[in-house]
Design a protein around this motif. Sequence first.
Motif, PDB file in Angstrom:
ATOM      1  N   GLU A 214      40.167 -63.592  28.085  1.00 54.02           N
ATOM      2  CA  GLU A 214      39.803 -62.425  28.802  1.00 54.02           C
ATOM      3  C   GLU A 214      40.597 -61.303  28.403  1.00 54.02           C
ATOM      4  O   GLU A 214      40.041 -60.189  28.299  1.00 54.02           O
ATOM      5  CB  GLU A 214      39.363 -62.682  30.135  1.00 54.02           C
ATOM      6  N   ARG A 263      32.537 -62.798  40.766  1.00 53.99           N
ATOM      7  CA  ARG A 263      31.810 -62.915  39.627  1.00 53.99           C
ATOM      8  C   ARG A 263      31.883 -63.926  38.771  1.00 53.99           C
ATOM      9  O   ARG A 263      32.968 -64.440  38.497  1.00 53.99           O
ATOM     10  CB  ARG A 263      32.007 -61.369  39.018  1.00 53.99           C
ATOM     11  N   GLU A 264      30.628 -63.983  38.058  1.00 51.22           N
ATOM     12  CA  GLU A 264      30.897 -65.097  37.102  1.00 51.22           C
ATOM     13  C   GLU A 264      31.843 -64.927  35.909  1.00 51.22           C
ATOM     14  O   GLU A 264      32.314 -65.944  35.337  1.00 51.22           O
ATOM     15  CB  GLU A 264      29.461 -65.253  36.211  1.00 51.22           C
ATOM     16  N   CYS A 265      31.946 -63.648  35.640  1.00 50.13           N
ATOM     17  CA  CYS A 265      33.164 -63.442  34.622  1.00 50.13           C
ATOM     18  C   CYS A 265      34.475 -63.409  34.991  1.00 50.13           C
ATOM     19  O   CYS A 265      35.432 -63.587  34.134  1.00 50.13           O
ATOM     20  CB  CYS A 265      32.905 -61.871  34.083  1.00 50.13           C
ATOM     21  N   ASP A 266      34.805 -63.460  36.544  1.00 51.63           N
ATOM     22  CA  ASP A 266      36.134 -63.550  37.070  1.00 51.63           C
ATOM     23  C   ASP A 266      36.722 -65.030  36.713  1.00 51.63           C
ATOM     24  O   ASP A 266      35.749 -65.962  36.684  1.00 51.63           O
ATOM     25  CB  ASP A 266      36.251 -63.242  38.468  1.00 51.63           C
TER      26      ASP A 266
END
Length: 353
Positions: A214, A263-266
Amino acid sequence: MPPSTLVLPRATSRGSSVAGKAYWGMVGRVALTAATIDAAYIVLFLLLGSVPLAAINLISIAMYLSAYALIRRRRNMLGVTLIWVEVVAHSALGSLMIGWESGFHYYLLLFIPAIVIANTKGYAMPMVLGLLVYYLGLKSLCEYLGPLAPLPPRRVEIVNAIHVCLIFGMFAALASFYRRTILVAEARLLKQATLDPLTGLSNRGHFQTLASNELARCQRSGAPVALMLCDVDHFKQVNDHCGHAAGDRALVHVAQILSANLRECDVLARWGGEEFLALLPDSSLLAAHAAAERIRAAIEAHPLIIDGTPIAITLSFGVAQLQGGHDLQDATARADKALYESKRAGRNRVSLG
């Protein structure tokens, strides 16, 4: 006879575990399937004019049903041994009675992957060599004696074609069985290597891998990245007063609320003990602070219920912004320092680092 070879590879499985019980349940179903197919063989050989082979299949059905009964009584090794004996004897008798060209001997070839895969004590090579000697000896005996109860060549070709089709299907089923076994084992190992066994969140090592990916993405795009570190307040008191089982439930409870509010991206992980760490890509320091406050309030508003009694759980947070170089270690140190400030200021609060 045909489906029984699928049970050979795991003759040493234990019935005490959940996986072992499922396996032996499958073995029992295979034995019943083999008995059903042998019943169809009785009809086939009667139509082809081979009464002796039809009679042999009656004996095979009795052996498979006996193996099924033994497995149901958890006499697993005896049941599997009976299946092995049936396959070896049936292959030999069929080959001797109507000739090598009938293809009964094909079933012996299925022992090869079974022996090699199941072997755990170094006996695979001697066993395979023994099978080879038996196979060649049976072939020589069939050629020497000739068919003891011959059928017309055309009918022998029919029997051979049926055996070829069954062997292809059985090898495909055997390969599929082991492919599924390998995939399940790989998934289990991956889970053990990457996930915390209690909370199901990423462990520290997996977090660092995901976070690195990420961070590389955010560095290319120039997006801000924040780090959120939190710790369960007075966790030792939960363990001391309510027991370690309650402490484990508290950690799971916190992990579920954290997951639901990120969030899903976290990237969320159990950092160690009662600490949790989250990487928030595309988040400014203010946005991360707002997310931490939202989670803090959600934890406070949802106490853990144990035996009908609510147990208040709170979290202290430290939030830090990753700098231009995206130094994760430096940001973690600053978040940890901010977390310490939250603890010192009375807990159940968010501090910026």
